[in-house]
Each structure stands twice: as C-alpha cells, then as structure tokens.
Scaffold this active site. Structure first.
Site, mmCIF file in Angstrom:
data_model
loop_
_atom_site.group_PDB
_atom_site.id
_atom_site.type_symbol
_atom_site.label_atom_id
_atom_site.label_comp_id
_atom_site.label_asym_id
_atom_site.label_seq_id
_atom_site.Cartn_x
_atom_site.Cartn_y
_atom_site.Cartn_z
ATOM 1 C CB SER A 142 -0.898 0.009 1.236
ATOM 2 O OG SER A 142 -1.518 1.268 1.415
ATOM 3 C CE1 TYR A 155 -3.747 -2.033 5.495
ATOM 4 C CE2 TYR A 155 -2.998 0.129 4.773
ATOM 5 C CZ TYR A 155 -3.545 -1.110 4.490
ATOM 6 O OH TYR A 155 -3.875 -1.431 3.198
#
Length: 237
Positions: A142, A155
């Site tokens: 990501s 995350y």
C-alpha cells in the site's frame, strides 16, 4: 505478451473485494484459480463466478496468520490445481487508531495477517515454482507503506515491512526465474476503505477492477521483464 491461458493461480483473500476482482480477471484470461479466505459462504459464491469463465476453481478456508493452517491450505490448493504458477498475496486487514489508543494485541494482529501471511504463503508456493524454474508472486502492499500517518501506525508498518520483505524475496528468488512484484495502490473502494472516504463517494477513487487489470497486464509481460515495484493512484480523488 504472455498468454496466461492454462496457468494456475492462488489468490489469498480472494472471496471478495480486491482479491475477487483479481481472481475473476485472471479467470477471464483462462487461468485456473484457487482462492483462500475465512468466510466459506462468500468463497463458494466467488468460485461459482470464476467457473463461468470455463476454468477450474477451488477454495480453502484458513487464516493466513496461522502458519500451519496457511502452509497446509496453500499446499492443498496447489495439489488440487496441479501446481501453481502465480501467487497473489492479497489477504490483509486494517485496524486503525492512535499509538496511544491501540492495544498491543490489535497491533500484533495486523502484523501477523499483513506481513506473516505474505511470508507463509510465499514460502509454501516456492518449492512448486523452484521445481519448474518459473513463477510469479505479486505481493499487495500500500502507499501507506511508503509513508506512515497519524492513526495508521500498525497498518503502515505492516505494509512497509511487506515492501522490504518483497525486495529481499525478489533478490533471492529471481535466480529461479521467479518474478516477485510489489504493488502499492492508494485508496481502492473496498470494505476496508469505504468508511474513510470523506464524501462517501466510492466512484471518485480506484475500483477493484482497475487494480485487477493492472495485475493481469503485468503478469502478461514477457518473462524477461519484471515490474519490481509499482504504484497506482486515483487520477482525481
């Protein structure tokens, strides 16, 4: 361009969202697809959609963060498919909150799923690819892994670790003609992100189908070429 017809792929987290879009895109190219996940009912439905493309499809229920279950599950799917040419490491979770608020248990769970899940699945498929002296592994990271932000420490850290793991994996395994590709998409309209859109309009950001097309196109590149790292963004989010 490579004809993907007849190849065998495993897509982790393939029952819905991003993984489902990739699984269907590959099936449309004639790829036999196996998916993993934790919701059996969802995966059964996705498998039926995959089969409409005239390819073989199967699934396995397990948590990618469980080493024994993940290893056994991946091996079972590879045997059902008759081998594995492509691994899409897509399974992942998001748990957001400040460093002060998040518990160590929640933080660890994100790392276990997003990082160790990639490691376990890749380790399980490696012997199949090495024996053929060919394969493709796509690790989904990501843009959060490129730059952390407030409220997303777990995350972002997990995705940054996936990027570094993938780079080491590529350096070691490319000698066996295994292409390891690390993808860093920005916000895609999935269950994980819809609640974060300020105006609630999912159409203004990337769609799972956009990402799936990107993955498929990269896999079709001549095998002498490797996209080691790539990012995709919404044009006007």
């Amino acid at each position: 361009m490579i004809d993907l017809k007849g190849k065998k792929a495993i897509v982790t987290g393939g029952g819905r969202g991003l993984g489902k879009a990739v699984a269907l895109s590959l099936a449309a190219e004639g790829v036999h697809v196996a998916i993993t996940g934790r919701n059996e009912a969802t995966m059964k439905g996705t498998v039926e959609e995959i089969k409409k493309h005239g390819v073989n499809a199967c699934y396995a229920v397990f948590d990618v963060a469980d080493e024994k279950a993940a290893t056994a599950g991946i091996q079972k799917l590879a045997e059902e498919l008759g081998g594995v040419d492509i691994l899409i490491n897509n399974a992942g979770i998001g748990d957001f909150g400040t460093l002060e608020e998040m518990s160590s248990e929640a933080w660890k769970k994100v790392i276990d799923v997003n990082l160790f899940g990639v490691y376990y699945a890749a380790q399980a498929v490696y012997p199949y690819m090495k024996s053929k002296n060919e394969g493709d592994i796509v690790n989904v990271a990501s843009t959060a892994g490129l730059k952390g932000g407030a409220g997303m420490s777990a995350y972002a850290a997990s995705k940054a670790a996936v990027i570094s793991l993938s780079q080491s994996m590529m350096a070691e395994w490319r000698k066996s003609n295994i292409r390891v590709m690390t993808l860093t998409p920005s916000t895609i309209a999935t269950d994980l992100t819809l609640g974060t859109l300020t105006d609630g309009n999912p159409e203004r950001v990337l769609q799972p189908e956009d990402f799936a097309q990107w993955v498929t196109d990269m896999l079709k590149m001549n095998r002498r070429a490797l996209i080691a790292n790539g990012s995709i963004f919404s044009t006007n989010p």
